[in-house]
Design a protein around this motif. Structure first.
Motif, PDB file in Angstrom:
ATOM      1  N   SER A  26      78.780  89.303  55.583  1.00 21.42           N
ATOM      2  CA  SER A  26      78.609  89.712  54.307  1.00 21.42           C
ATOM      3  C   SER A  26      77.452  90.723  53.830  1.00 21.42           C
ATOM      4  CB  SER A  26      78.125  88.536  53.317  1.00 21.42           C
ATOM      5  OG  SER A  26      77.707  88.928  52.136  1.00 21.42           O
ATOM      6  N   THR A  27      77.683  91.707  53.305  1.00 26.07           N
ATOM      7  CA  THR A  27      76.574  92.653  53.007  1.00 26.07           C
ATOM      8  C   THR A  27      75.597  92.149  51.843  1.00 26.07           C
ATOM      9  OG1 THR A  27      77.984  93.451  51.142  1.00 26.07           O
ATOM     10  CG2 THR A  27      78.232  94.698  52.968  1.00 26.07           C
ATOM     11  N   GLU A  28      75.939  91.304  51.267  1.00 26.50           N
ATOM     12  CA  GLU A  28      74.984  90.662  50.656  1.00 26.50           C
ATOM     13  C   GLU A  28      73.704  89.858  51.437  1.00 26.50           C
ATOM     14  OE1 GLU A  28      74.498  87.629  46.565  1.00 26.50           O
ATOM     15  OE2 GLU A  28      76.353  87.324  47.743  1.00 26.50           O
ATOM     16  N   ILE A  29      74.378  88.993  52.440  1.00 25.89           N
ATOM     17  CA  ILE A  29      73.309  88.667  53.506  1.00 25.89           C
ATOM     18  C   ILE A  29      72.852  89.291  53.950  1.00 25.89           C
ATOM     19  CG2 ILE A  29      73.549  87.041  55.311  1.00 25.89           C
ATOM     20  CD1 ILE A  29      76.068  85.707  54.379  1.00 25.89           C
ATOM     21  N   ALA A  30      73.386  90.504  54.428  1.00 30.26           N
ATOM     22  CA  ALA A  30      72.652  91.646  55.444  1.00 30.26           C
ATOM     23  C   ALA A  30      71.341  92.221  54.451  1.00 30.26           C
ATOM     24  CB  ALA A  30      73.759  92.555  55.753  1.00 30.26           C
ATOM     25  N   SER A  31      71.602  92.222  53.261  1.00 34.39           N
ATOM     26  CA  SER A  31      70.633  92.949  52.437  1.00 34.39           C
ATOM     27  C   SER A  31      69.569  92.094  51.722  1.00 34.39           C
ATOM     28  CB  SER A  31      71.322  94.013  51.428  1.00 34.39           C
ATOM     29  OG  SER A  31      72.199  93.446  50.548  1.00 34.39           O
ATOM     30  N   TYR A  32      69.834  90.686  51.854  1.00 30.82           N
ATOM     31  CA  TYR A  32      69.162  89.800  51.248  1.00 30.82           C
ATOM     32  C   TYR A  32      67.544  90.019  51.557  1.00 30.82           C
ATOM     33  CZ  TYR A  32      66.910  85.595  49.687  1.00 30.82           C
ATOM     34  OH  TYR A  32      66.183  84.594  49.165  1.00 30.82           O
ATOM     35  N   ALA A  33      66.503  90.275  50.603  1.00 30.49           N
ATOM     36  CA  ALA A  33      65.206  90.414  51.000  1.00 30.49           C
ATOM     37  C   ALA A  33      64.278  89.471  50.404  1.00 30.49           C
ATOM     38  CB  ALA A  33      64.632  91.767  49.868  1.00 30.49           C
ATOM     39  N   GLY A  34      64.893  88.208  50.177  1.00 30.70           N
ATOM     40  CA  GLY A  34      63.908  87.027  49.800  1.00 30.70           C
ATOM     41  C   GLY A  34      63.660  86.200  51.217  1.00 30.70           C
ATOM     42  N   GLU A  35      63.147  84.933  50.514  1.00 30.74           N
ATOM     43  CA  GLU A  35      62.866  84.022  51.775  1.00 30.74           C
ATOM     44  C   GLU A  35      63.537  82.908  51.999  1.00 30.74           C
ATOM     45  OE1 GLU A  35      60.040  84.296  54.027  1.00 30.74           O
ATOM     46  OE2 GLU A  35      59.951  86.329  53.322  1.00 30.74           O
ATOM     47  N   HIS A  36      64.586  82.735  51.111  1.00 27.13           N
ATOM     48  CA  HIS A  36      65.330  81.489  50.836  1.00 27.13           C
ATOM     49  C   HIS A  36      66.706  81.467  50.591  1.00 27.13           C
ATOM     50  CE1 HIS A  36      61.599  79.520  50.503  1.00 27.13           C
ATOM     51  NE2 HIS A  36      61.114  80.351  49.507  1.00 27.13           N
ATOM     52  N   MET A  37      67.404  82.222  51.687  1.00 23.96           N
ATOM     53  CA  MET A  37      68.966  82.474  51.769  1.00 23.96           C
ATOM     54  C   MET A  37      69.890  81.436  51.693  1.00 23.96           C
ATOM     55  SD  MET A  37      71.113  85.017  54.383  1.00 23.96           S
ATOM     56  CE  MET A  37      69.831  84.813  55.523  1.00 23.96           C
ATOM     57  N   LEU A  38      69.366  80.135  52.067  1.00 23.89           N
ATOM     58  CA  LEU A  38      70.145  79.021  51.973  1.00 23.89           C
ATOM     59  C   LEU A  38      70.057  78.396  50.532  1.00 23.89           C
ATOM     60  CD1 LEU A  38      69.227  77.558  55.395  1.00 23.89           C
ATOM     61  CD2 LEU A  38      71.428  78.707  54.879  1.00 23.89           C
ATOM     62  N   THR A  39      68.948  78.026  50.207  1.00 20.08           N
ATOM     63  CA  THR A  39      68.573  77.570  48.949  1.00 20.08           C
ATOM     64  C   THR A  39      68.996  78.123  47.704  1.00 20.08           C
ATOM     65  OG1 THR A  39      66.376  78.124  48.773  1.00 20.08           O
ATOM     66  CG2 THR A  39      66.882  75.896  49.823  1.00 20.08           C
ATOM     67  N   GLU A  40      69.052  79.488  47.971  1.00 21.59           N
ATOM     68  CA  GLU A  40      69.394  80.500  46.774  1.00 21.59           C
ATOM     69  C   GLU A  40      70.958  80.933  46.642  1.00 21.59           C
ATOM     70  OE1 GLU A  40      67.182  83.972  46.469  1.00 21.59           O
ATOM     71  OE2 GLU A  40      65.143  82.769  46.505  1.00 21.59           O
ATOM     72  N   GLY A  41      71.731  80.151  47.751  1.00 22.01           N
ATOM     73  CA  GLY A  41      73.027  80.351  47.816  1.00 22.01           C
ATOM     74  C   GLY A  41      73.657  81.695  48.331  1.00 22.01           C
ATOM     75  N   ILE A  42      72.906  82.419  48.861  1.00 20.12           N
ATOM     76  CA  ILE A  42      73.138  83.965  49.302  1.00 20.12           C
ATOM     77  C   ILE A  42      74.315  83.618  50.549  1.00 20.12           C
ATOM     78  CG2 ILE A  42      72.623  85.738  50.345  1.00 20.12           C
ATOM     79  CD1 ILE A  42      71.398  85.207  47.402  1.00 20.12           C
ATOM     80  N   ILE A  43      74.090  82.574  51.351  1.00 18.20           N
ATOM     81  CA  ILE A  43      74.823  82.206  52.691  1.00 18.20           C
ATOM     82  C   ILE A  43      75.605  80.875  52.131  1.00 18.20           C
ATOM     83  CG2 ILE A  43      73.113  81.332  53.804  1.00 18.20           C
ATOM     84  CD1 ILE A  43      74.432  82.480  56.269  1.00 18.20           C
ATOM     85  N   SER A  44      77.093  80.822  52.488  1.00 20.07           N
ATOM     86  CA  SER A  44      77.585  79.591  52.135  1.00 20.07           C
ATOM     87  C   SER A  44      77.499  78.796  53.538  1.00 20.07           C
ATOM     88  CB  SER A  44      79.044  79.805  51.911  1.00 20.07           C
ATOM     89  OG  SER A  44      79.931  80.106  52.877  1.00 20.07           O
ATOM     90  N   SER A  45      78.021  77.442  53.513  1.00 18.62           N
ATOM     91  CA  SER A  45      78.058  76.784  54.570  1.00 18.62           C
ATOM     92  C   SER A  45      78.794  77.197  55.608  1.00 18.62           C
ATOM     93  CB  SER A  45      78.062  75.239  54.234  1.00 18.62           C
ATOM     94  OG  SER A  45      79.384  75.069  53.785  1.00 18.62           O
ATOM     95  N   PHE A  46      80.013  77.597  55.310  1.00 15.23           N
ATOM     96  CA  PHE A  46      80.987  78.300  56.247  1.00 15.23           C
ATOM     97  C   PHE A  46      80.391  79.448  56.831  1.00 15.23           C
ATOM     98  CE2 PHE A  46      83.745  75.868  53.076  1.00 15.23           C
ATOM     99  CZ  PHE A  46      84.173  75.160  53.867  1.00 15.23           C
ATOM    100  N   GLN A  47      79.674  80.427  56.183  1.00 16.24           N
ATOM    101  CA  GLN A  47      79.275  81.699  56.583  1.00 16.24           C
ATOM    102  C   GLN A  47      78.076  81.290  57.425  1.00 16.24           C
ATOM    103  OE1 GLN A  47      78.231  83.272  52.636  1.00 16.24           O
ATOM    104  NE2 GLN A  47      79.734  85.013  53.080  1.00 16.24           N
ATOM    105  N   LEU A  48      77.343  80.122  57.169  1.00 11.70           N
ATOM    106  CA  LEU A  48      76.122  79.999  58.158  1.00 11.70           C
ATOM    107  C   LEU A  48      76.962  79.271  59.513  1.00 11.70           C
ATOM    108  CD1 LEU A  48      73.028  79.282  58.715  1.00 11.70           C
ATOM    109  CD2 LEU A  48      73.534  76.907  57.708  1.00 11.70           C
ATOM    110  N   ILE A  49      77.844  78.722  59.293  1.00 10.68           N
ATOM    111  CA  ILE A  49      78.531  78.282  60.701  1.00 10.68           C
ATOM    112  C   ILE A  49      79.115  79.458  61.350  1.00 10.68           C
ATOM    113  CG2 ILE A  49      80.792  76.843  61.744  1.00 10.68           C
ATOM    114  CD1 ILE A  49      80.108  75.163  59.336  1.00 10.68           C
TER     115      ILE A  49
END
Length: 90
Positions: A26-49
Motif C-alpha cells: 500500500s502506498t499509504e503504508i509506505a508513505s506513513y510518517a506517524g508512529e502508530h500505523m497499527l492503532t491508527e488503522g493505516i495497515i489492516s490485519s490482512f496487510q500486516l500478515i
C-alpha cells in the motif's frame, strides 16, 4: 570496501527492499510518517500478515509473533530496525 562500508551498503539495500515491500502492499503504508500505523488503522490485519510473510521470505528470517505489535510495526523505521535486529545488523 571496508567492513563498516559493507555493513552500511547491506543496510541500505535492506531498507530499499523493505520500502519496496511496503509500497507493493500500500502506498499509504509506505508513505506513513506517524508512529502508530497499527492503532491508527493505516495497515489492516490482512496487510500486516502479508507484510510479515513478505519480510520473512525476502530476508529468510522468522518474525516471532511477540514482535507483531506497535513497538515494532508502528512505522517504516521501526520495521527496518526490527529486521536489522533479527538479522544481527543493529
Amino acid at each position: 570496501m571496508g567492513i563498516g562500508e559493507e555493513e552500511k551498503e547491506e543496510k541500505k539495500k535492506m531498507k530499499e527492499k523493505i520500502e519496496k515491500i511496503l509500497e507493493e502492499i500500500s502506498t499509504e503504508i509506505a508513505s506513513y510518517a506517524g508512529e502508530h500505523m497499527l492503532t491508527e488503522g493505516i495497515i489492516s490485519s490482512f496487510q500486516l500478515i502479508e507484510l510479515v510473510a513478505n519480510l520473512e521470505d525476502e530476508f529468510d528470517i522468522d518474525i516471532d509473533p511477540d514482535y507483531i505489535m506497535e513497538e515494532y510495526f508502528g512505522n517504516t523505521n521501526k520495521i527496518i530496525a526490527l529486521v536489522e535486529r533479527i538479522m544481527g545488523l543493529h
